[in-house]
Every structure is written in C-alpha cells, then in structure tokens.
Design a protein around this motif. Structure first.
Motif, PDB file in Angstrom:
ATOM      1  N   HIS A 107       0.829  -1.218   0.000  1.00 44.04           N
ATOM      2  CA  HIS A 107       0.000   0.000   0.000  1.00 44.04           C
ATOM      3  C   HIS A 107       0.858   1.261   0.000  1.00 44.04           C
ATOM      4  CE1 HIS A 107      -4.001  -1.858   0.836  1.00 44.04           C
ATOM      5  NE2 HIS A 107      -4.408  -0.746   0.276  1.00 44.04           N
ATOM      6  N   ARG A 144       0.251   4.295  -2.523  1.00 47.35           N
ATOM      7  CA  ARG A 144      -0.444   5.510  -2.091  1.00 47.35           C
ATOM      8  C   ARG A 144       0.424   6.747  -2.279  1.00 47.35           C
ATOM      9  NH1 ARG A 144      -1.926   5.751   4.255  1.00 47.35           N
ATOM     10  NH2 ARG A 144      -2.818   7.692   3.512  1.00 47.35           N
ATOM     11  N   ILE A 145       1.708   6.564  -2.500  1.00 46.95           N
ATOM     12  CA  ILE A 145       2.577   7.683  -2.859  1.00 46.95           C
ATOM     13  C   ILE A 145       2.221   8.164  -4.271  1.00 46.95           C
ATOM     14  CG2 ILE A 145       4.976   8.214  -3.523  1.00 46.95           C
ATOM     15  CD1 ILE A 145       5.876   6.601  -1.073  1.00 46.95           C
ATOM     16  N   ARG A 146       1.716   7.235  -5.114  1.00 47.21           N
ATOM     17  CA  ARG A 146       1.424   7.538  -6.516  1.00 47.21           C
ATOM     18  C   ARG A 146      -0.058   7.754  -6.822  1.00 47.21           C
ATOM     19  NH1 ARG A 146       5.773   4.980  -5.588  1.00 47.21           N
ATOM     20  NH2 ARG A 146       7.605   5.286  -6.927  1.00 47.21           N
ATOM     21  N   PHE A 147      -0.939   7.106  -6.029  1.00 47.92           N
ATOM     22  CA  PHE A 147      -2.384   7.185  -6.292  1.00 47.92           C
ATOM     23  C   PHE A 147      -3.152   7.399  -4.989  1.00 47.92           C
ATOM     24  CE2 PHE A 147      -0.529   4.266  -9.406  1.00 47.92           C
ATOM     25  CZ  PHE A 147      -0.934   4.818 -10.603  1.00 47.92           C
ATOM     26  N   ARG A 148      -4.275   8.129  -5.067  1.00 41.70           N
ATOM     27  CA  ARG A 148      -5.179   8.220  -3.908  1.00 41.70           C
ATOM     28  C   ARG A 148      -5.939   6.896  -3.835  1.00 41.70           C
ATOM     29  NH1 ARG A 148      -5.031  14.304  -2.678  1.00 41.70           N
ATOM     30  NH2 ARG A 148      -3.763  14.923  -4.448  1.00 41.70           N
ATOM     31  N   CYS A 149      -6.482   6.619  -2.657  1.00 45.19           N
ATOM     32  CA  CYS A 149      -7.231   5.374  -2.445  1.00 45.19           C
ATOM     33  C   CYS A 149      -8.363   5.259  -3.471  1.00 45.19           C
ATOM     34  CB  CYS A 149      -7.863   5.327  -1.058  1.00 45.19           C
ATOM     35  SG  CYS A 149      -6.954   6.172   0.240  1.00 45.19           S
ATOM     36  N   LYS A 150      -8.944   6.436  -3.819  1.00 43.73           N
ATOM     37  CA  LYS A 150     -10.114   6.483  -4.699  1.00 43.73           C
ATOM     38  C   LYS A 150      -9.870   5.768  -6.021  1.00 43.73           C
ATOM     39  CE  LYS A 150     -12.061   9.282  -8.175  1.00 43.73           C
ATOM     40  NZ  LYS A 150     -11.506   9.534  -9.528  1.00 43.73           N
ATOM     41  N   VAL A 151      -8.648   5.864  -6.567  1.00 42.31           N
ATOM     42  CA  VAL A 151      -8.376   5.267  -7.868  1.00 42.31           C
ATOM     43  C   VAL A 151      -8.644   3.763  -7.821  1.00 42.31           C
ATOM     44  CG1 VAL A 151      -6.567   4.786  -9.566  1.00 42.31           C
ATOM     45  CG2 VAL A 151      -6.705   7.038  -8.491  1.00 42.31           C
ATOM     46  N   HIS A 181      -9.975   1.929  -5.018  1.00 41.64           N
ATOM     47  CA  HIS A 181     -11.122   1.446  -4.252  1.00 41.64           C
ATOM     48  C   HIS A 181     -12.463   1.997  -4.724  1.00 41.64           C
ATOM     49  CE1 HIS A 181      -8.843  -1.086  -1.620  1.00 41.64           C
ATOM     50  NE2 HIS A 181      -7.970  -0.115  -1.394  1.00 41.64           N
ATOM     51  N   ALA A 182     -12.462   3.058  -5.570  1.00 45.04           N
ATOM     52  CA  ALA A 182     -13.732   3.501  -6.158  1.00 45.04           C
ATOM     53  C   ALA A 182     -13.724   3.199  -7.664  1.00 45.04           C
ATOM     54  CB  ALA A 182     -13.970   4.986  -5.886  1.00 45.04           C
ATOM     55  N   ASP A 183     -12.736   3.739  -8.401  1.00 40.93           N
ATOM     56  CA  ASP A 183     -12.739   3.586  -9.861  1.00 40.93           C
ATOM     57  C   ASP A 183     -12.514   2.140 -10.308  1.00 40.93           C
ATOM     58  OD1 ASP A 183     -12.913   6.289  -9.618  1.00 40.93           O
ATOM     59  OD2 ASP A 183     -10.952   6.755 -10.472  1.00 40.93           O
ATOM     60  N   PHE A 234     -12.721  -3.470  -0.028  1.00 42.36           N
ATOM     61  CA  PHE A 234     -11.860  -3.358   1.162  1.00 42.36           C
ATOM     62  C   PHE A 234     -11.761  -4.705   1.860  1.00 42.36           C
ATOM     63  CE2 PHE A 234     -13.284   1.310   1.601  1.00 42.36           C
ATOM     64  CZ  PHE A 234     -12.098   1.804   1.103  1.00 42.36           C
ATOM     65  N   ALA A 273      -5.201  -3.100 -14.553  1.00 37.12           N
ATOM     66  CA  ALA A 273      -5.605  -1.776 -15.019  1.00 37.12           C
ATOM     67  C   ALA A 273      -4.385  -0.864 -15.155  1.00 37.12           C
ATOM     68  CB  ALA A 273      -6.628  -1.169 -14.054  1.00 37.12           C
ATOM     69  N   ILE A 328       0.739   2.444 -17.792  1.00 37.10           N
ATOM     70  CA  ILE A 328       0.837   3.219 -16.553  1.00 37.10           C
ATOM     71  C   ILE A 328       1.971   2.688 -15.696  1.00 37.10           C
ATOM     72  CG2 ILE A 328      -0.413   3.720 -14.418  1.00 37.10           C
ATOM     73  CD1 ILE A 328      -2.898   4.015 -16.213  1.00 37.10           C
TER      74      ILE A 328
END
Lengths: 145, 222
Positions: free
Chosen positions: A55, A59-66, A68-70, A75, A95, A101
């Motif tokens: 993690h 999380r240094i590169r992406f917010r959780c939202k990317v 866990h939502a997108d 969880f 992805a 990416i």
C-alpha cells in the motif's frame, strides 16, 4: 556448588540456549511494512509465490479512490478473487500493470515475491495485534440464551 | 578473555547446556523432589513482558521483512520504504509517515485519476462531532482529510449512512475492523495509545464529570 559456580552454570545455559536458537533458527515474526497485503488464494496451489501488494508504495502515486472507487477493489484482503485471467483483461492490478501506466505483467516475480506458504493477510493490522479478541458487546437481538 | 578461551568456553557452554537439559529431564523422570527449581525454570513463565511485543525495527527493506522471499531475485529490485519516505513528515505509528501532512505540505501529489496526473480531488470540508459518553474527548470526524484520499462512495452508504449521528459507532466495533476500523488499523493510522487523540480531539467542558453507573447509584452499602 558455590553460588559463583551456580551463576556460571546458569550463564552457560543461557549462552547454550542462545547458541542453539541461533543455529537452528527461530521463526521471526514478520516485520513487514504497515499495510502490506499478502494475497494467496490460489498462487501457492499453482506453484507460484504469493503476491505481495505494498500500500505504501502505491499511495505515494495514487489516492485510495483510484483503486477502491474507480477500479472496484473491495476493502477486503483476498476478497477480490484476483486471477491472472482478470489481470490480463485489464482488471485489478492489470488496469495499471499493462506496460502503459506501470510495467507490464510479464514481470511475474515483482508481484509474486512472497514467502511460499504465507496465508492471505494484512500486515500490521490492529485486529491482528490484539492480544485477546476485541470485546464484543451484546446486541439487542442476541439476549436469548 | 582472548579469542581461544572465548571459543572454548562457548563450546563448553553449548555442551553444558545439552548436559543440563539431559540431566534435568532425567531428574523429573525419577521424580527427584529434592532438587530445587532453578531460576531459569521458574522465571520462564514469569518473563517481564509476557504479552508486550515491541517491534524490533521499523521500515525494513523487503528482503528482510519476513513476508518477502529473499530467494526471489526480484525481491531485491523492490524499493526500500525508507528511500521513498526521505523528506516526508514523520509520525510515531503505522508507516511512521504522516500522510495527511505530506499532502498538506505538497510533499506528495498522488493521482486522483489513474491516468490523468492533473485531475484535482473533490474535497469537502465538513466536520462531524460525535459526543462520547466516556471521559475521553469527543470524536471529530473531518471530511476534509478523508476526501483528499477517498471518494464519497468509499464510505456512503456501505460503511456510514450520510446523516449526522445516524450510525452507531463504538470502540469495540472499530477494533473488530468495522466502521472507522475498516481503514484505521489497516491502511490509515492504526488504533493505539499514540493515536487515540487524533480521533478523540474535542476536549470535554471543564466541569464535565463521567456519569455514575447504575450499580454505584443503587449501592446499598454506600
């Protein structure tokens, strides 16, 4: 035995035990980085090392939202039933680990880097660090004996 | 002691230990009650810290952390956490990084969109105060720090109904990994003595007294 000899015997016992432990190797509890996830629903059974998801690194590169939502990661460690078929279809890790990416999926050993036999778990979680199970209060509906 | 005597006494120590071990198990076999228990045997179950396990080291490199296989060559290509954390604000728990400050100070800029590095997060600044019956300070849930990282749908409605005080939350639920404990204690900062005041941050009024329990009020021997 004089007390001095006794003390020496004790000392040599302790040293002996330490030497024994050093030689045989006592299993050390894992000291992994907080929030590292070992995912091993299927990997071991297929002869691959378990996958390790860090993690902190992501999380240094992406917010959780990317994720866990997108991307729809639930969880729950092991709860997404990730397989290689889904990954090469561009789902879950796929992805991003697609050569665009992030580096592509042929780098098997970068993800499959866990100690063989490690069960799916979430490293450092408060629940796992509790000495005794957390107190579970009575719910209104389980008062029946 | 010089090297040689050290080495000799060391091997003697090992032999001695093996001998003592043998003699000891023999003694118990024949039921030798006269032999007094040695300190080592008595103190075994009485070690000073039976349950407290202190982490020996923090932020170990992957090859030494106990979950990565050092035999796997790629393990040695993985990044060392301390290399990544250099220059980030620190904390006393979890990853030992203060992730909220790292964003606020502009030291990190994690993406809000998988592919577009310029998309801005949808931040909402709304504090929810949750009064607590116990003597600890009341809980303030800050939407701002959460919506910097998460989207509304990560919490609403699966974990929390979006209505003030409509959700029952307790410490035992949190410690079981529910409510705030879905994330806190897993990825966001853990639940331990050093973090209580991060959630319990609104002091009680100066004249606040903990309510007396029923049993005390009705105590016939009072």
């Amino acid at each position: 035995m004089s007390s001095k000899i006794k003390r020496n015997v004790l000392k040599s016992m302790i040293i002996g035990v330490l030497a024994y432990m050093g030689a045989v190797g006592v299993p050390q509890p894992a000291q992994a980085e907080y929030a590292d996830v070992v995912i091993n629903n299927y990997a071991d059974a297929a002869g691959m090392r378990p996958a390790v998801f860090p993690h902190w690194f992501h999380r240094i590169r992406f917010r959780c939202k990317v994720c866990h939502a997108d991307l729809g990661f639930a969880f729950k460690a092991g709860g997404n039933k990730i397989t290689m078929a889904k990954i090469i279809d561009g789902k879950f890790c796929g992805a991003c680990h697609n050569g665009e990416i992030s580096w592509s999926v042929e780098n098997c050993a970068m993800c499959h880097s866990g100690n063989p036999g490690t069960p799916t778990h979430f490293h450092g979680s408060t629940v796992q660090r509790l000495i005794a199970p957390a107190y579970k209060p009575l719910q209104a509906n389980d008062t029946k004996k | 002691m010089n090297q040689k005597t050290k080495a000799i006494s060391f091997s003697c120590a090992v032999l001695m230990a093996a001998f003592m071990w043998n003699a000891q198990s023999h003694a118990t076999e024949v039921g030798d009650k006269a032999a007094p228990l040695m300190l080592a045997e008595v103190s075994g179950p009485n070690t000073f810290n039976l349950n407290l396990k202190k982490p020996k080291s923090r932020n170990l490199p992957p090859a030494e952390d106990g979950i990565h296989d050092p035999e796997n060559e790629a393990t040695h290509s993985l990044q060392h956490p301390l290399e990544a954390y250099k220059g980030l604000p620190t904390s006393e728990f979890g990853n030992y990084v203060d992730w909220v400050k790292a964003l606020d100070q502009g030291k990190l800029r994690p993406r809000w969109d998988r592919a577009d590095p310029n998309e801005e997060p949808f931040v909402m600044d709304l504090d929810i105060v949750r009064p607590v019956k116990a003597s600890v300070p009341d809980v303030v849930f800050p939407h701002r720090q959460h919506t910097e990282w998460l989207f509304c749908s990560n919490c609403h409605p699966a974990i929390f109904k979006p209505q003030r005080l409509a959700n029952q939350i307790s410490m035992s639920a949190i410690l079981l990994g529910q409510k705030c404990g879905v994330c806190h204690g897993k990825v966001s900062f853990p639940v331990e003595t050093k973090t209580c005041r991060k959630c319990h941050s609104k002091p009680k009024p100066a004249d606040w007294q903990p309510p007396l329990s029923e049993a005390t009020l009705k105590n016939p021997w009072k």
